[in-house]
Motif scaffolding. Structure first.
Motif, PDB file in Angstrom:
ATOM      1  N   TYR A  31      23.575  36.823  32.133  1.00  0.00           N
ATOM      2  CA  TYR A  31      24.892  37.465  32.153  1.00  0.00           C
ATOM      3  C   TYR A  31      25.966  36.457  32.537  1.00  0.00           C
ATOM      4  O   TYR A  31      25.735  35.554  33.343  1.00  0.00           O
ATOM      5  CB  TYR A  31      24.921  38.639  33.146  1.00  0.00           C
ATOM      6  N   VAL A  32      27.140  36.643  31.966  1.00  0.00           N
ATOM      7  CA  VAL A  32      28.317  35.869  32.348  1.00  0.00           C
ATOM      8  C   VAL A  32      29.199  36.797  33.177  1.00  0.00           C
ATOM      9  O   VAL A  32      29.665  37.830  32.679  1.00  0.00           O
ATOM     10  CB  VAL A  32      29.084  35.345  31.120  1.00  0.00           C
ATOM     11  N   LYS A  33      29.424  36.424  34.432  1.00  0.00           N
ATOM     12  CA  LYS A  33      30.167  37.281  35.349  1.00  0.00           C
ATOM     13  C   LYS A  33      31.431  36.577  35.832  1.00  0.00           C
ATOM     14  O   LYS A  33      31.391  35.400  36.174  1.00  0.00           O
ATOM     15  CB  LYS A  33      29.293  37.652  36.556  1.00  0.00           C
ATOM     16  N   VAL A  34      32.531  37.325  35.835  1.00  0.00           N
ATOM     17  CA  VAL A  34      33.801  36.818  36.348  1.00  0.00           C
ATOM     18  C   VAL A  34      34.233  37.725  37.497  1.00  0.00           C
ATOM     19  O   VAL A  34      34.306  38.947  37.330  1.00  0.00           O
ATOM     20  CB  VAL A  34      34.889  36.783  35.259  1.00  0.00           C
ATOM     21  N   HIS A  35      34.535  37.135  38.632  1.00  0.00           N
ATOM     22  CA  HIS A  35      34.799  37.897  39.851  1.00  0.00           C
ATOM     23  C   HIS A  35      36.281  37.927  40.212  1.00  0.00           C
ATOM     24  O   HIS A  35      37.051  37.036  39.848  1.00  0.00           O
ATOM     25  CB  HIS A  35      34.013  37.292  41.019  1.00  0.00           C
ATOM     26  N   HIS A  36      36.639  38.965  40.948  1.00  0.00           N
ATOM     27  CA  HIS A  36      37.958  39.050  41.573  1.00  0.00           C
ATOM     28  C   HIS A  36      37.953  38.099  42.770  1.00  0.00           C
ATOM     29  O   HIS A  36      37.025  38.137  43.593  1.00  0.00           O
ATOM     30  CB  HIS A  36      38.210  40.489  42.027  1.00  0.00           C
ATOM     31  N   PRO A  37      38.953  37.229  42.922  1.00  0.00           N
ATOM     32  CA  PRO A  37      38.933  36.239  44.009  1.00  0.00           C
ATOM     33  C   PRO A  37      38.855  36.842  45.404  1.00  0.00           C
ATOM     34  O   PRO A  37      38.290  36.241  46.316  1.00  0.00           O
ATOM     35  CB  PRO A  37      40.254  35.478  43.819  1.00  0.00           C
ATOM     36  N   GLU A  38      39.402  38.034  45.579  1.00  0.00           N
ATOM     37  CA  GLU A  38      39.459  38.636  46.905  1.00  0.00           C
ATOM     38  C   GLU A  38      38.145  39.338  47.282  1.00  0.00           C
ATOM     39  O   GLU A  38      37.853  39.517  48.469  1.00  0.00           O
ATOM     40  CB  GLU A  38      40.614  39.643  46.968  1.00  0.00           C
ATOM     41  N   PHE A  39      37.372  39.751  46.280  1.00  0.00           N
ATOM     42  CA  PHE A  39      36.193  40.571  46.552  1.00  0.00           C
ATOM     43  C   PHE A  39      34.929  39.855  46.070  1.00  0.00           C
ATOM     44  O   PHE A  39      34.283  40.272  45.100  1.00  0.00           O
ATOM     45  CB  PHE A  39      36.341  41.940  45.892  1.00  0.00           C
ATOM     46  N   TYR A  40      34.640  38.766  46.756  1.00  0.00           N
ATOM     47  CA  TYR A  40      33.443  38.000  46.442  1.00  0.00           C
ATOM     48  C   TYR A  40      32.808  37.523  47.750  1.00  0.00           C
ATOM     49  O   TYR A  40      33.522  37.087  48.649  1.00  0.00           O
ATOM     50  CB  TYR A  40      33.797  36.784  45.569  1.00  0.00           C
ATOM     51  N   PRO A  41      31.495  37.657  47.900  1.00  0.00           N
ATOM     52  CA  PRO A  41      30.558  38.162  46.887  1.00  0.00           C
ATOM     53  C   PRO A  41      30.668  39.674  46.741  1.00  0.00           C
ATOM     54  O   PRO A  41      31.075  40.370  47.661  1.00  0.00           O
ATOM     55  CB  PRO A  41      29.204  37.752  47.445  1.00  0.00           C
ATOM     56  N   GLY A  42      30.280  40.150  45.602  1.00  0.00           N
ATOM     57  CA  GLY A  42      30.370  41.559  45.275  1.00  0.00           C
ATOM     58  C   GLY A  42      30.295  41.730  43.776  1.00  0.00           C
ATOM     59  O   GLY A  42      29.884  40.820  43.051  1.00  0.00           O
TER      60      GLY A  42
END
Length: 350
Positions: A31-42
């Motif tokens: 999987y390719v996952k892109v995260h929200h900068p404020e809510f990582y890890p998650g």
């Protein structure tokens, strides 16, 4: 008297294609996952299977994040730029810090974004946001406001789709098929029978029915956002979501996957021609396909195929873009809110 068929006249059995080799194709299961900068890890803003040769095409990944973040795309599409002001717009990065210019993701020549290396992650920072890493997202499709065409326009890859593009190997049956749709797109009150059409994905006549581009379940959203103004057909008596400009013919198995949001339509740049095509895209694997072989077979049969006739011939681009956005608001794709149980969001606008 019962007449038995001669053994010589029996039709040879056609066997299903061999199962894909899991070990040789395991990269398609990542999987390719892109995260929200404020809510990582998650959870991720967008988590998509690496169906494009072990990655996800940049166009689909970038605009998926932009839609969930509230229609914040920019004409430069977050690509590398020597212009200082470009850093005020969202981009993919390996850093949570929106001011870290060196971490901006470099887009490969093939436009395919592979999964982040072990120990690293992808983020979607928005430098123009005054709250540094924190910015709002759209929690559901019901809360989404479509582009108005003035302040916010449909993204360029969708607007640049060529309505003259068609199957170069089309035969007489396809010409009659196009003529059929040309008639249906006019003021003709006649609604086609599924038996008169072929699946625009598999090119088969058997077990074909219509699937709505914007689902029936979103009728309240459709009417509330005045999406009827983009309609190109006059069959008023069929209801706003049953018009010809909102339906596509699919074989029943493809219809099920398209109708449930496993398949989307994502513009992808053909660098040999400089034009965008609109192939199918496996935005998520069906939950029931737990076996890796089943997921790989789903990929082989349904992913990255052009549709004929080209949907842009009778479906408004606003509907096609809405369809893309609708598939993103799934707990398999936008996983960011999967742990937010019990959280109450403001009601969607009426």
């Amino acid at each position: 008297m019962l007449i038995m068929a001669s053994v010589d006249n029996l039709t040879p059995r056609r066997f299903a294609p061999a199962f894909p080799n899991v070990e040789a194709n395991r990269y398609l299961l990542d999987y390719v996952k892109v995260h929200h900068p404020e809510f990582y890890p998650g959870g991720a803003l967008s988590s998509q299977p690496a169906c494009d040769g072990g990655g996800v095409h940049y166009t689909g990944l970038y605009y998926a994040c932009c839609v969930v973040a509230g229609n914040i795309w920019h004409p430069m599409e977050g690509r590398d730029s020597t212009k200082y002001e470009e850093y005020d717009h969202p981009f993919l990065s390996t850093s949570r810090d929106p001011s870290d210019r060196e971490a901006r993701l470099t887009i490969p020549d093939d436009e395919i974004i592979r999964p982040a290396p072990i120990g690293k992650a992808y983020f979607f920072p928005v430098p123009s946001n005054t709250n540094h890493r924190r910015y709002a997202i759209v929690p559901s499709f019901d809360h989404r406001i479509p582009p108005d065409g003035v302040k916010i326009k449909i993204p360029a890859p969708w607007l640049s789709l060529d309505p003259l593009h068609d199957d170069p190997n089309s035969n007489n049956s396809y010409r009659s098929y196009r003529e059929c749709f040309a008639t249906l797109a006019s003021s003709s009150p006649q609604r086609p029978s599924p038996q008169d059409l072929i699946c625009c994905l598999t090119k088969e006549y058997l077990s074909v029915d219509f699937c709505r581009v914007i689902p029936k379940s979103e009728e309240r959203w459709f009417i509330g956002n005045d999406m009827q103004k983009y309609s190109t057909s006059n069959d008023q008596h069929n209801g706003p979501l049953n018009r010809i400009c909102n339906v596509m013919p699919f074989r029943l198995d493809a219809l099920g996957y398209f109708g449930q949001g496993h398949l989307s339509l994502v513009p992808k740049l053909d660098k040999s021609t400089g034009l965008y095509t609109l192939p199918t895209h496996a935005v998520r694997y069906p939950k029931e396909l737990l076996n890796p072989r089943g997921r790989l077979q789903f990929h082989d049969i349904f992913h990255n195929y052009l549709l004929y006739p080209h949907p842009i011939k009778w479906i408004p681009v606003e509907y096609l873009f809405t369809r893309f956005a609708w598939t993103l608001f799934s707990d398999q794709v936008m996983t960011l809110l999967n742990d937010a149980k019990g959280v109450t969001f403001p009601p969607a606008p009426s």
